[in-house]
Structure formats: C-alpha cells, structure tokens
Design a protein around this motif. Sequence first.
Motif, short mmCIF file in Angstrom:
data_model
loop_
_atom_site.label_atom_id
_atom_site.label_comp_id
_atom_site.label_asym_id
_atom_site.label_seq_id
_atom_site.Cartn_x
_atom_site.Cartn_y
_atom_site.Cartn_z
N CYS A 58 0.85 -1.19 0.00
CA CYS A 58 0.00 0.00 0.00
C CYS A 58 0.90 1.25 0.00
O CYS A 58 2.12 1.13 0.18
N ASP A 64 -0.24 -5.47 1.85
CA ASP A 64 -1.69 -5.63 1.99
C ASP A 64 -2.18 -7.01 1.58
O ASP A 64 -3.00 -7.61 2.26
N CYS A 80 -6.36 -0.89 2.68
CA CYS A 80 -5.31 -1.74 3.24
C CYS A 80 -5.81 -2.36 4.55
O CYS A 80 -6.30 -1.65 5.44
#
Length: 130
Positions: A58, A64, A80
């Motif tokens: 992210c 993520d 996220c």
Amino acid sequence: MNTFEIDDVLEEMALEGRRHFAPHYVCQRLGISEIKGVTNYLLSLVGSKLIPSFEVECPNGDIDFAVNDPRLISKETRICHICGEEYEPDPERTWLAFDFTERYLLHIKKKKALREKRNSVAALNSFVLS
C-alpha cells in the motif's frame, strides 16, 4: 555466494515453520548482501522447493495482500487491511516472496526423522559398547 549455505538456511527455515519469506530475509539470515544472486537462486528452486508469489504494497509501505501474478492485480480501489489507507494497487509496488512446496516440507520432515533415528541408534550403540 554459496548455494549450499542457502540450501541450509532454507532447510532451517522449513523446520522452524517459516512461511512466506522474501529473498532479503534469506540474505539477512546468511549475513550477506547479494540480493540479486540469492533471488536468482531462489527462482531456480521454483517448482521443486519453492512457490513464488508477489506481495502488493500500500502507499504507506504495508504489505496488503499477495498474488501469484502481478499482471493480474486489479486496479479497483481497496482499503489496506493493515493501515486502513484507501488506495489503488500498483503493479510496480510489488515484492517477490516465496513459500515452500508441500513436497519439500515433507522431504525435510522425513530427513529430520531419519537423522534423529540415526542419532538415537548411534547413541545406543555407543552406550552398549562402553
């Protein structure tokens, strides 16, 4: 770079239950900085010992989610799961990671059991002979 040392570290990691690791982690465990050589060697083990995946980062630098192919990353906005940042995944912000194949993990477990059996037989023989 010594590939035997990399193999030894991979075996240790498998016995420790380590999963989902990056080439950088292997370099850290070996105390070397040859990331390109280690990455290429790990890639040569794909199919026999390792399964590759790609971790999507992210904007805040958190990992993520993972995908098998960075070309298949959806451009849909997501949040996220670590930091809560809303972002559009960028295939350029992916990191290569590996997992062990089940076949390799089974091989390592069998190898460990055989080693332990040999050690116990050797200890018994040593006791009987003394």
